[in-house]
Design an enzyme around this catalytic site. Structure first.
Site, mmCIF file in Angstrom:
data_model
loop_
_atom_site.group_PDB
_atom_site.id
_atom_site.type_symbol
_atom_site.label_atom_id
_atom_site.label_comp_id
_atom_site.label_asym_id
_atom_site.label_seq_id
_atom_site.Cartn_x
_atom_site.Cartn_y
_atom_site.Cartn_z
ATOM 1 N N ASP A 33 10.176 76.327 -1.130
ATOM 2 C CA ASP A 33 8.869 76.726 -1.682
ATOM 3 C C ASP A 33 8.426 77.979 -0.941
ATOM 4 O OD1 ASP A 33 6.534 74.916 -3.380
ATOM 5 O OD2 ASP A 33 5.811 76.670 -2.267
ATOM 6 N N ASP A 45 11.244 82.204 -2.172
ATOM 7 C CA ASP A 45 10.479 82.782 -3.275
ATOM 8 C C ASP A 45 11.418 82.803 -4.478
ATOM 9 O OD1 ASP A 45 9.257 84.383 -5.163
ATOM 10 O OD2 ASP A 45 8.552 85.872 -3.703
ATOM 11 N N VAL A 46 11.111 82.007 -5.492
ATOM 12 C CA VAL A 46 12.038 81.875 -6.617
ATOM 13 C C VAL A 46 12.141 83.119 -7.481
ATOM 14 C CG1 VAL A 46 11.825 79.349 -6.754
ATOM 15 C CG2 VAL A 46 10.314 80.799 -8.154
ATOM 16 N N SER A 99 6.589 72.060 -19.872
ATOM 17 C CA SER A 99 5.204 71.570 -19.970
ATOM 18 C C SER A 99 4.885 71.258 -21.420
ATOM 19 C CB SER A 99 4.230 72.635 -19.460
ATOM 20 O OG SER A 99 2.894 72.279 -19.784
ATOM 21 N N TYR A 132 1.217 81.022 -19.591
ATOM 22 C CA TYR A 132 1.872 79.790 -19.148
ATOM 23 C C TYR A 132 2.724 79.198 -20.275
ATOM 24 C CZ TYR A 132 2.082 75.107 -16.988
ATOM 25 O OH TYR A 132 2.490 73.924 -16.427
HETATM 26 N N1 LIG Z 1 0.079 69.265 -12.999
HETATM 27 C C1 LIG Z 1 0.318 69.210 -14.318
HETATM 28 O O1 LIG Z 1 -0.468 68.619 -15.072
HETATM 29 C C2 LIG Z 1 1.563 69.833 -14.894
HETATM 30 C C3 LIG Z 1 1.851 69.598 -16.244
HETATM 31 C C4 LIG Z 1 2.994 70.151 -16.799
HETATM 32 C C5 LIG Z 1 3.843 70.908 -16.013
HETATM 33 N N2 LIG Z 1 3.537 71.122 -14.693
HETATM 34 C C6 LIG Z 1 4.497 71.904 -13.919
HETATM 35 O O2 LIG Z 1 4.895 71.164 -12.772
HETATM 36 C C7 LIG Z 1 5.217 72.038 -11.689
HETATM 37 C C8 LIG Z 1 4.414 71.634 -10.458
HETATM 38 O O3 LIG Z 1 3.044 71.789 -10.774
HETATM 39 P P1 LIG Z 1 1.815 71.252 -9.920
HETATM 40 O O4 LIG Z 1 0.771 70.821 -10.863
HETATM 41 O O5 LIG Z 1 2.303 70.305 -8.881
HETATM 42 O O6 LIG Z 1 1.252 72.633 -9.359
HETATM 43 P P2 LIG Z 1 1.158 73.284 -7.911
HETATM 44 O O7 LIG Z 1 0.393 74.538 -8.087
HETATM 45 O O8 LIG Z 1 0.651 72.292 -6.929
HETATM 46 O O9 LIG Z 1 2.668 73.563 -7.565
HETATM 47 C C9 LIG Z 1 3.366 74.713 -7.818
HETATM 48 C C10 LIG Z 1 4.260 74.993 -6.611
HETATM 49 O O10 LIG Z 1 5.040 76.134 -6.895
HETATM 50 C C11 LIG Z 1 5.058 76.930 -5.708
HETATM 51 N N3 LIG Z 1 5.337 78.329 -6.031
HETATM 52 C C12 LIG Z 1 4.520 79.212 -6.658
HETATM 53 N N4 LIG Z 1 5.115 80.425 -6.715
HETATM 54 C C13 LIG Z 1 6.330 80.303 -6.102
HETATM 55 C C14 LIG Z 1 7.396 81.201 -5.844
HETATM 56 N N5 LIG Z 1 7.348 82.485 -6.210
HETATM 57 N N6 LIG Z 1 8.502 80.717 -5.216
HETATM 58 C C15 LIG Z 1 8.564 79.411 -4.822
HETATM 59 N N7 LIG Z 1 7.573 78.524 -5.032
HETATM 60 C C16 LIG Z 1 6.470 78.968 -5.676
HETATM 61 C C17 LIG Z 1 3.681 76.745 -5.083
HETATM 62 O O11 LIG Z 1 3.657 77.133 -3.729
HETATM 63 C C18 LIG Z 1 3.461 75.266 -5.319
HETATM 64 O O12 LIG Z 1 3.971 74.494 -4.257
HETATM 65 C C19 LIG Z 1 4.903 73.448 -12.216
HETATM 66 O O13 LIG Z 1 6.084 74.052 -12.719
HETATM 67 C C20 LIG Z 1 3.928 73.196 -13.358
HETATM 68 O O14 LIG Z 1 3.925 74.233 -14.298
HETATM 69 C C21 LIG Z 1 2.415 70.612 -14.131
#
Ligand SMILES: NC(=O)c1ccc[n+]([C@@H]2O[C@H](COP(=O)([O-])OP(=O)(O)OC[C@H]3O[C@@H](n4cnc5c(N)ncnc54)[C@H](O)[C@@H]3O)[C@@H](O)[C@H]2O)c1
Length: 267
Positions: free
Chosen positions: A43, A69-70, A148, A161
């Site tokens: 992460d 960093d992805v 998503s 998104y």
């Molecule tokens: N929470 C929801 O309701 C939901 C629903 C559908 C999909 N998602 C997907 O699930 C995943 C996790 O979401 P979440 O809700 O836990 O959100 P979150 O914001 O807590 O997590 C996202 C993570 O991605 C990391 N990140 C951001 N940019 C980055 C980069 N350049 N390199 C590496 N890491 C990076 C952040 O540091 C964070 O830890 C995401 O892909 C999100 O789109 C979430």
């Protein structure tokens, strides 16, 4: 293990999880470790990554973390290489990192569009590329991409998104077709509302704290729209990852698991 359940066993499997510092990523890492896998967490958020590593549990040599960093190819490749050097290979790649942005199409800044596409689409692409190369050589592997509900529903103010996640679905299918003959499976999960993570952004006060009353109103709306009358939790997504990571899903590739309480049912 009971007969019939051995396909679910992940003992000794090597897994890389990107976005592992999120609530969802950390839950995924914890579940994989509990299931016996060797897990490498990546992460960009180093402080939360350290917490996720701490919370993942596991024996000595079973769990590692690496700032990644992805959006940077060299860093994603280094993450996969670390799995190979630490664990001897990579059986599973879970591309979980993601960012969200709210704006109408007509008001979206180019920089916001670029940022969301860079993390959510290019980041997953690079993760798929690095993992698929290694897995094709090994002749086995499972790639799990985080999509998503937004890829399938028309949600106002979520254009950046939504198109990024729709791209993830397309990538999942194309790569599944390309690497299936090499023994590599590629699937996606498309969650609806999941507690924690990015869901609280619209109900934060200016000081960053969450307005619980507003959040409860959002939850009530979600519950009303889905047949199970509930919201998702990170462990629901972690369970879907465990299934896709294991041999229990050996006949599935190019698919999307819709973990959304039934709020969207594809035909
Ligand atoms: N929470 C929801 O309701 C939901 C629903 C559908 C999909 N998602 C997907 O699930 C995943 C996790 O979401 P979440 O809700 O836990 O959100 P979150 O914001 O807590 O997590 C996202 C993570 O991605 C990391 N990140 C951001 N940019 C980055 C980069 N350049 N390199 C590496 N890491 C990076 C952040 O540091 C964070 O830890 C995401 O892909 C999100 O789109 C979430």
């Amino acid at each position: 293990m009971n007969e019939g359940f051995e396909d679910f066993d992940l003992t000794g499997r090597s897994v890389v999880v990107s976005g592992a510092a999120s609530d969802m990523g950390a839950a995924i890492a914890r579940s994989l470790v509990a299931a016996g896998a060797k897990v490498l967490l990546g992460d960009v958020d180093e402080a939360r990554l350290a917490q996720a590593l701490e919370g993942a549990g596991g024996a000595a040599g079973q769990v590692f973390a690496m700032r990644t960093d992805v959006t940077r190819r060299a860093e994603v490749e280094a993450l996969v290489d670390r799995s190979v050097s630490e664990f001897g290979g990579i059986d599973v790649m879970a591309n979980i990192a993601g960012v969200i942005h709210d704006s109408l199409v007509v008001e979206t800044d180019e920089a916001d569009l670029d940022r969301v596409l860079a993390v959510n689409l290019k980041g997953v692409y690079l993760g798929c590329q690095a993992a698929a190369r290694r897995m094709s050589e090994q002749g086995r592997g499972s790639i799990i991409n985080m999509a998503s509900l937004a890829a399938f529903a028309a949600l106002p103010e979520l254009s950046c998104y939504s198109v990024s996640k729709a791209g993830v679905v397309a990538l999942t299918r194309v790569l599944a077709a390309e690497v299936g003959p090499s023994g590599v499976r590629v699937n996606a999960i498309a969650p609806g509302f999941v507690e924690g993570g990015m869901t609280a952004r619209r109900v934060r006060r200016t000081d960053g704290s969450v307005d619980e009353e507003k959040l409860e109103a959002v939850r009530a709306g979600v519950r009303q729209r889905n047949p199970l009358r509930t919201t998702g939790e990170p462990r629901d997504i972690a369970n879907a990852v465990l299934f896709l990571a294991s041999d229990a899903s050996r006949y599935l590739t190019g698919q999307v698991l819709h973990a959304n309480g039934g709020s969207y049912m594809p035909s």
